[in-house]
Design a protein around this motif. Structure first.
Motif, PDB file in Angstrom:
ATOM      1  N   GLN A 185      14.517  -8.001  -5.763  1.00 36.96           N
ATOM      2  CA  GLN A 185      13.710  -9.145  -5.346  1.00 36.96           C
ATOM      3  C   GLN A 185      12.913  -8.815  -4.090  1.00 36.96           C
ATOM      4  OE1 GLN A 185      13.286 -12.003  -7.064  1.00 36.96           O
ATOM      5  NE2 GLN A 185      11.723 -12.487  -5.526  1.00 36.96           N
ATOM      6  N   GLN A 186      13.530  -8.111  -3.135  1.00 39.80           N
ATOM      7  CA  GLN A 186      12.832  -7.758  -1.893  1.00 39.80           C
ATOM      8  C   GLN A 186      11.580  -6.935  -2.168  1.00 39.80           C
ATOM      9  OE1 GLN A 186      14.638 -10.104  -0.067  1.00 39.80           O
ATOM     10  NE2 GLN A 186      13.984  -8.745   1.571  1.00 39.80           N
ATOM     11  N   ALA A 187      11.647  -6.090  -3.178  1.00 38.19           N
ATOM     12  CA  ALA A 187      10.511  -5.221  -3.506  1.00 38.19           C
ATOM     13  C   ALA A 187       9.314  -6.008  -4.039  1.00 38.19           C
ATOM     14  CB  ALA A 187      10.936  -4.164  -4.521  1.00 38.19           C
ATOM     15  N   LYS A 188       9.530  -7.278  -4.356  1.00 39.98           N
ATOM     16  CA  LYS A 188       8.436  -8.119  -4.868  1.00 39.98           C
ATOM     17  C   LYS A 188       7.673  -8.823  -3.754  1.00 39.98           C
ATOM     18  CE  LYS A 188      10.897  -9.093  -9.195  1.00 39.98           C
ATOM     19  NZ  LYS A 188      11.504 -10.153 -10.037  1.00 39.98           N
ATOM     20  N   TYR A 189       8.194  -8.776  -2.547  1.00 40.39           N
ATOM     21  CA  TYR A 189       7.549  -9.463  -1.437  1.00 40.39           C
ATOM     22  C   TYR A 189       6.493  -8.549  -0.834  1.00 40.39           C
ATOM     23  CZ  TYR A 189      11.511 -12.633  -1.925  1.00 40.39           C
ATOM     24  OH  TYR A 189      12.438 -13.520  -2.432  1.00 40.39           O
ATOM     25  N   LEU A 190       5.240  -8.819  -1.212  1.00 33.29           N
ATOM     26  CA  LEU A 190       4.126  -7.932  -0.877  1.00 33.29           C
ATOM     27  C   LEU A 190       2.858  -8.748  -0.642  1.00 33.29           C
ATOM     28  CD1 LEU A 190       4.649  -5.450  -3.866  1.00 33.29           C
ATOM     29  CD2 LEU A 190       5.356  -5.007  -1.505  1.00 33.29           C
ATOM     30  N   LEU A 232       0.808  -1.222   0.000  1.00 31.19           N
ATOM     31  CA  LEU A 232       0.000   0.000   0.000  1.00 31.19           C
ATOM     32  C   LEU A 232       0.842   1.273   0.000  1.00 31.19           C
ATOM     33  CD1 LEU A 232      -2.792  -1.031   2.551  1.00 31.19           C
ATOM     34  CD2 LEU A 232      -2.961  -0.953   0.054  1.00 31.19           C
ATOM     35  N   LEU A 233       2.161   1.124   0.148  1.00 30.51           N
ATOM     36  CA  LEU A 233       3.056   2.288   0.192  1.00 30.51           C
ATOM     37  C   LEU A 233       4.135   2.203  -0.888  1.00 30.51           C
ATOM     38  CD1 LEU A 233       3.582   2.589   4.075  1.00 30.51           C
ATOM     39  CD2 LEU A 233       2.096   3.998   2.631  1.00 30.51           C
ATOM     40  N   PRO A 234       3.721   2.175  -2.169  1.00 29.41           N
ATOM     41  CA  PRO A 234       4.722   2.105  -3.241  1.00 29.41           C
ATOM     42  C   PRO A 234       5.633   3.324  -3.292  1.00 29.41           C
ATOM     43  CG  PRO A 234       2.559   2.635  -4.130  1.00 29.41           C
ATOM     44  CD  PRO A 234       2.345   2.247  -2.689  1.00 29.41           C
ATOM     45  N   ASP A 235       5.184   4.470  -2.724  1.00 27.58           N
ATOM     46  CA  ASP A 235       6.029   5.654  -2.709  1.00 27.58           C
ATOM     47  C   ASP A 235       7.244   5.474  -1.809  1.00 27.58           C
ATOM     48  OD1 ASP A 235       4.639   7.481  -4.449  1.00 27.58           O
ATOM     49  OD2 ASP A 235       3.055   7.530  -2.954  1.00 27.58           O
ATOM     50  N   LYS A 262      13.083  14.343  -4.410  1.00 22.53           N
ATOM     51  CA  LYS A 262      11.759  14.089  -3.856  1.00 22.53           C
ATOM     52  C   LYS A 262      11.876  13.329  -2.537  1.00 22.53           C
ATOM     53  CE  LYS A 262       9.284  13.763  -8.287  1.00 22.53           C
ATOM     54  NZ  LYS A 262       8.491  12.854  -9.148  1.00 22.53           N
ATOM     55  N   VAL A 263      10.978  13.634  -1.620  1.00 21.93           N
ATOM     56  CA  VAL A 263      10.976  12.940  -0.334  1.00 21.93           C
ATOM     57  C   VAL A 263      10.765  11.444  -0.529  1.00 21.93           C
ATOM     58  CG1 VAL A 263       8.500  13.327   0.069  1.00 21.93           C
ATOM     59  CG2 VAL A 263      10.030  12.931   2.006  1.00 21.93           C
ATOM     60  N   GLU A 264       9.948  11.068  -1.521  1.00 23.20           N
ATOM     61  CA  GLU A 264       9.709   9.650  -1.778  1.00 23.20           C
ATOM     62  C   GLU A 264      11.006   8.934  -2.161  1.00 23.20           C
ATOM     63  OE1 GLU A 264       5.896  11.867  -2.794  1.00 23.20           O
ATOM     64  OE2 GLU A 264       8.050  12.147  -3.143  1.00 23.20           O
ATOM     65  N   ASP A 265      11.851   9.578  -2.974  1.00 18.91           N
ATOM     66  CA  ASP A 265      13.101   8.944  -3.386  1.00 18.91           C
ATOM     67  C   ASP A 265      14.087   8.850  -2.228  1.00 18.91           C
ATOM     68  OD1 ASP A 265      12.249   8.557  -6.028  1.00 18.91           O
ATOM     69  OD2 ASP A 265      12.866  10.572  -6.618  1.00 18.91           O
ATOM     70  N   ARG A 314      -7.685  -5.371   3.001  1.00 15.71           N
ATOM     71  CA  ARG A 314      -7.289  -4.213   3.796  1.00 15.71           C
ATOM     72  C   ARG A 314      -6.994  -3.049   2.855  1.00 15.71           C
ATOM     73  NH1 ARG A 314      -4.024  -5.795   9.115  1.00 15.71           N
ATOM     74  NH2 ARG A 314      -5.351  -4.062   9.798  1.00 15.71           N
ATOM     75  N   THR A 315      -7.288  -1.842   3.296  1.00 15.09           N
ATOM     76  CA  THR A 315      -7.152  -0.664   2.436  1.00 15.09           C
ATOM     77  C   THR A 315      -6.286   0.399   3.091  1.00 15.09           C
ATOM     78  OG1 THR A 315      -9.086   0.446   3.372  1.00 15.09           O
ATOM     79  CG2 THR A 315      -9.471  -1.074   1.517  1.00 15.09           C
ATOM     80  N   THR A 316      -5.864   1.366   2.273  1.00 13.15           N
ATOM     81  CA  THR A 316      -5.095   2.503   2.779  1.00 13.15           C
ATOM     82  C   THR A 316      -5.912   3.278   3.804  1.00 13.15           C
ATOM     83  OG1 THR A 316      -3.924   2.710   0.666  1.00 13.15           O
ATOM     84  CG2 THR A 316      -3.916   4.634   2.110  1.00 13.15           C
ATOM     85  N   GLU A 317      -7.189   3.436   3.524  1.00 11.14           N
ATOM     86  CA  GLU A 317      -8.055   4.192   4.427  1.00 11.14           C
ATOM     87  C   GLU A 317      -8.161   3.506   5.784  1.00 11.14           C
ATOM     88  OE1 GLU A 317     -12.065   4.661   3.118  1.00 11.14           O
ATOM     89  OE2 GLU A 317     -12.366   6.472   4.316  1.00 11.14           O
ATOM     90  N   GLU A 318      -8.285   2.192   5.771  1.00  9.00           N
ATOM     91  CA  GLU A 318      -8.391   1.443   7.027  1.00  9.00           C
ATOM     92  C   GLU A 318      -7.119   1.556   7.859  1.00  9.00           C
ATOM     93  OE1 GLU A 318      -8.091  -3.138   8.593  1.00  9.00           O
ATOM     94  OE2 GLU A 318      -8.482  -2.763   6.458  1.00  9.00           O
TER      95      GLU A 318
END
Length: 314
Positions: free
Chosen positions: A280-285, A84-87, A135-138, A296-300
């Protein structure tokens, strides 16, 4: 040398293992049994794509003091929040120009060695970058990549703990408005609720004149346990040295260690050397479409929807 090429993580000092037994009840029998139970549990969670590396499970086992239900809950929440936090957790490619640019500032620097209590020490430099050029995300992707490599290379810190130094040198109003409040809340939510362990001490140094605004924001986000671990040293380095020994601090902090410039170069190369591992680690979701029951959602989880909003400051 990449994580895959190094075997140093396989060896933990017997004294540290004894501390693990005393503090969290770890021994070979309990460790093996926990690994088996969690692996079997993961097989029954169709929505989770999890690292097969036992070190990932052990991070959570140690951070959760071997409470099986807590381990399951935190692993699920970790992979859910990462999705839910790809940024923060997406695009972990060390070759991307944006990541290269972020890494060169060294916003988050783990220090070599450990403090007098065997804890790992991190320096988080809040004002070390020009807000208009990155950018803060980067920056947070780069910091997350550094942390991921360290977690797998030095699993001892999930037994002994960690100490965070938050350095505000160079911090301006532009840095404050650069990091949206919603972004800060999501970061805090992840690290407090889904991270494998929490810092034993958080130390603010070289705080700016407008620090009260930052302090109030941070204290409004941290949970009660974390609030009790916060110490404000300002420009009093002698006060800091009582928490972190000079021997491991960077030379530009009055210490005997590598300079922040040298540490920045070291960790930039370390991330680059582990590019394949991090991709590879970025694929574990988590995949919410496969979750048994209500997705589950971002809002929740975070109480807010949509993209990050900038913080308004009068």
């Amino acid at each position: 040398m990449s994580i895959e090429e190094s075997k140093s993580y396989l060896s933990i000092d017997p004294e540290v293992l004894n501390r693990a037994k005393q503090a969290i009840g770890e021994d070979d029998e309990r460790k093996d049994a926990t690994l088996k139970i969690i692996k079997e549990w993961l097989k029954k969670q169709p929505h989770l794509t999890c690292s097969p590396d036992e070190r990932f499970i052990l991070m959570y086992a140690r951070g959760c003091k071997y409470s099986l239900e807590k381990i399951k809950r935190k692993i699920d929440l970790c992979l859910t929040m990462r999705a839910l936090l790809p940024d923060i957790f997406g695009g972990w490619d060390a070759k991307r120009p944006e990541i290269q640019n972020a890494l060169k500032y060294g916003i988050m620097l783990p220090l070599p060695g450990f403090d007098d209590l065997g804890r790992k020490v991190f320096i988080y430099r809040m004002g070390c970058f020009p807000p208009d050029r990155v950018k803060v995300e980067d920056l947070e992707k780069a910091s997350g990549m550094v942390a991921e490599v360290l977690a797998y290379e030095e699993p001892v810190m999930f037994i002994t703990g960690a100490v965070v130094i938050v350095d505000f040198e160079g911090y301006t109003l532009s840095h404050l408005t650069h990091r949206p409040l919603s972004f800060m809340k999501k970061q805090a939510k992840y690290f407090q609720d889904a991270g494998p362990a929490s810092p034993k001490s958080i130390n603010f140094i070289r705080t700016p004149a407008a620090f009260n605004t930052v302090y109030n924001l941070v204290m409004g986000i941290l949970n009660d346990k974390m609030k009790q671990r916060v110490k404000v040293h300002g420009s009093d380095f002698e006060s800091l040295y009582k928490q972190v020994p000079k021997a491991i601090l960077p030379s530009d902090y009055g210490g005997q260690g590598l300079s922040t410039a040298e540490l920045t170069d070291f960790w930039k190369k370390k991330v680059e050397d582990n590019r394949d591992f991090l991709l590879q680690q970025a694929k574990y979701l988590a995949d919410e479409s496969k979750r048994q029951g209500k997705p589950r959602t971002t809002e929740e989880l975070f109480g807010i929807e949509g993209s990050f909003r900038k913080l308004d400051v009068d």
